[in-house]
Design a protein around this motif. Structure first.
Motif, PDB file in Angstrom:
ATOM      1  N   ASP A 138       0.810  -1.218   0.000  1.00  0.00           N
ATOM      2  CA  ASP A 138       0.000   0.000   0.000  1.00  0.00           C
ATOM      3  C   ASP A 138       0.847   1.273   0.000  1.00  0.00           C
ATOM      4  O   ASP A 138       0.561   2.220  -0.747  1.00  0.00           O
ATOM      5  CB  ASP A 138      -0.937   0.020   1.207  1.00  0.00           C
ATOM      6  N   LYS A 139       1.875   1.312   0.824  1.00  0.00           N
ATOM      7  CA  LYS A 139       2.620   2.563   0.958  1.00  0.00           C
ATOM      8  C   LYS A 139       3.488   2.909  -0.253  1.00  0.00           C
ATOM      9  O   LYS A 139       3.581   4.090  -0.600  1.00  0.00           O
ATOM     10  CB  LYS A 139       3.412   2.575   2.262  1.00  0.00           C
ATOM     11  N   PRO A 140       4.118   1.947  -0.931  1.00  0.00           N
ATOM     12  CA  PRO A 140       4.804   2.342  -2.166  1.00  0.00           C
ATOM     13  C   PRO A 140       3.874   3.003  -3.173  1.00  0.00           C
ATOM     14  O   PRO A 140       4.261   3.950  -3.872  1.00  0.00           O
ATOM     15  CB  PRO A 140       5.361   1.017  -2.704  1.00  0.00           C
ATOM     16  N   VAL A 141       2.638   2.535  -3.234  1.00  0.00           N
ATOM     17  CA  VAL A 141       1.659   3.150  -4.140  1.00  0.00           C
ATOM     18  C   VAL A 141       1.221   4.505  -3.591  1.00  0.00           C
ATOM     19  O   VAL A 141       1.215   5.518  -4.309  1.00  0.00           O
ATOM     20  CB  VAL A 141       0.443   2.223  -4.331  1.00  0.00           C
ATOM     21  N   GLY A 142       0.867   4.552  -2.317  1.00  0.00           N
ATOM     22  CA  GLY A 142       0.374   5.796  -1.726  1.00  0.00           C
ATOM     23  C   GLY A 142       1.388   6.909  -1.755  1.00  0.00           C
ATOM     24  O   GLY A 142       1.062   8.066  -2.048  1.00  0.00           O
ATOM     25  N   TYR A 143       2.651   6.592  -1.497  1.00  0.00           N
ATOM     26  CA  TYR A 143       3.689   7.613  -1.496  1.00  0.00           C
ATOM     27  C   TYR A 143       4.050   8.041  -2.913  1.00  0.00           C
ATOM     28  O   TYR A 143       4.341   9.218  -3.157  1.00  0.00           O
ATOM     29  CB  TYR A 143       4.927   7.109  -0.757  1.00  0.00           C
ATOM     30  N   ALA A 144       4.025   7.105  -3.851  1.00  0.00           N
ATOM     31  CA  ALA A 144       4.292   7.479  -5.243  1.00  0.00           C
ATOM     32  C   ALA A 144       3.185   8.364  -5.792  1.00  0.00           C
ATOM     33  O   ALA A 144       3.443   9.352  -6.487  1.00  0.00           O
ATOM     34  CB  ALA A 144       4.443   6.224  -6.108  1.00  0.00           C
ATOM     35  N   GLU A 145       1.930   8.020  -5.472  1.00  0.00           N
ATOM     36  CA  GLU A 145       0.812   8.841  -5.942  1.00  0.00           C
ATOM     37  C   GLU A 145       0.884  10.250  -5.373  1.00  0.00           C
ATOM     38  O   GLU A 145       0.417  11.208  -6.013  1.00  0.00           O
ATOM     39  CB  GLU A 145      -0.515   8.183  -5.564  1.00  0.00           C
ATOM     40  N   ALA A 146       1.459  10.397  -4.189  1.00  0.00           N
ATOM     41  CA  ALA A 146       1.619  11.721  -3.569  1.00  0.00           C
ATOM     42  C   ALA A 146       2.907  12.411  -4.007  1.00  0.00           C
ATOM     43  O   ALA A 146       3.239  13.486  -3.507  1.00  0.00           O
ATOM     44  CB  ALA A 146       1.597  11.595  -2.052  1.00  0.00           C
ATOM     45  N   ASP A 147       3.641  11.785  -4.937  1.00  0.00           N
ATOM     46  CA  ASP A 147       4.864  12.360  -5.510  1.00  0.00           C
ATOM     47  C   ASP A 147       5.955  12.615  -4.470  1.00  0.00           C
ATOM     48  O   ASP A 147       6.702  13.599  -4.569  1.00  0.00           O
ATOM     49  CB  ASP A 147       4.563  13.651  -6.281  1.00  0.00           C
ATOM     50  N   ILE A 148       6.053  11.744  -3.471  1.00  0.00           N
ATOM     51  CA  ILE A 148       7.194  11.808  -2.560  1.00  0.00           C
ATOM     52  C   ILE A 148       8.392  11.238  -3.312  1.00  0.00           C
ATOM     53  O   ILE A 148       8.344  10.100  -3.786  1.00  0.00           O
ATOM     54  CB  ILE A 148       6.907  11.008  -1.276  1.00  0.00           C
ATOM     55  N   PRO A 149       9.481  11.999  -3.462  1.00  0.00           N
ATOM     56  CA  PRO A 149      10.564  11.580  -4.353  1.00  0.00           C
ATOM     57  C   PRO A 149      11.190  10.233  -4.006  1.00  0.00           C
ATOM     58  O   PRO A 149      11.541   9.459  -4.902  1.00  0.00           O
ATOM     59  CB  PRO A 149      11.587  12.714  -4.230  1.00  0.00           C
ATOM     60  N   VAL A 150      11.357   9.942  -2.707  1.00  0.00           N
ATOM     61  CA  VAL A 150      12.016   8.709  -2.287  1.00  0.00           C
ATOM     62  C   VAL A 150      11.225   8.082  -1.136  1.00  0.00           C
ATOM     63  O   VAL A 150      10.754   8.788  -0.241  1.00  0.00           O
ATOM     64  CB  VAL A 150      13.465   8.967  -1.825  1.00  0.00           C
TER      65      VAL A 150
END
Length: 226
Positions: A160-172
């Motif tokens: 869930d978090k790799p998707v959620g953080y990528a969708e929020a454009d967190i760089p890393v």
């Protein structure tokens, strides 16, 4: 006998009862505790209802809202804390212009509809000083998660978090995985997915890409292996 990861409850019965007692009146009858898990009856909560519930939760209950579901994040144990402090020292030494804020709540997923409690959130010094419980991700450089030995780690931290953080454009997104003693460095978010996600065994030298730009010598992590 110590219960296995899949058998451990998300919270104690006492914590659940306290959560229900504190919950807004209209939500109390929708919360139940089955099979050691917090569940919501009569359909999922919306993000505003979740924020109301999270705001009154006991300190021992750390609620998250990912993929439309309410989850309970495990309280950190001693090794979890030691790993965070190890990473904090690396960040302070190499990037004194940045703060690694512990346990920062962030607005994740597409359209900021998720609510995640990061183990660490890296951003410029004083970036979070005006924020409430949930920070926008704009201007932040890296989210950090350190896995806990609980039944929801796999779904929460690895899916869930790799998707959620990528969708929020967190760089890393840095995942320090205590189950297999690896670090995974997710980077280059595009169209809701990280394009890069190499994993390294503990003991490796790990380059965290720009805009973070630090090098982690991870031999010390072996001291915290379970």
């Amino acid at each position: 006998m110590t219960p296995g990861t899949t058998e451990r409850p998300q919270m104690s019965v006492e914590d659940f009862e306290e959560l229900v007692r504190r919950a807004p009146r209209e939500l109390r009858n929708r919360l139940e505790f089955l099979g050691g898990r917090l569940r919501v009856r009569h359909g999922p909560l919306d993000v505003d209802e979740f924020e109301e519930l999270a705001a009154v939760a006991p300190e021992t209950v750390r609620l998250e809202y990912m993929n439309g579901k309410v989850g309970v994040k495990a309280m950190p144990d001693g090794k979890h804390t030691s790993i965070f402090m190890w990473l904090l020292r690396q960040c302070m030494q190499q990037r004194p212009d940045l703060d690694l804020a512990p346990e920062r709540g962030v607005k994740a997923e597409a359209y900021r509809k998720g609510r995640a409690r990061t183990d660490g959130f890296l951003a410029p010094v004083d970036h979070f000083q005006e924020d409430g419980e949930w920070s926008e991700t704009d201007g932040a450089l890296m989210a950090v998660e350190i896995t806990s030995h609980d039944r929801d780690t796999d779904q929460r931290d690895r899916i869930d978090k790799p998707v959620g953080y990528a969708e929020a454009d967190i760089p890393v997104y840095l995942l320090i995985d205590r189950d297999n003693n690896t670090l995974t460095v997710f980077s280059e978010p595009k169209d809701g997915r990280y394009q890069q996600a190499p994993s390294y065994p503990w003991g490796s030298t790990v380059e965290i890409p720009e805009p973070v730009g630090i090098t982690l010598k991870t031999e010390k992590l072996k001291d915290y292996a379970d």
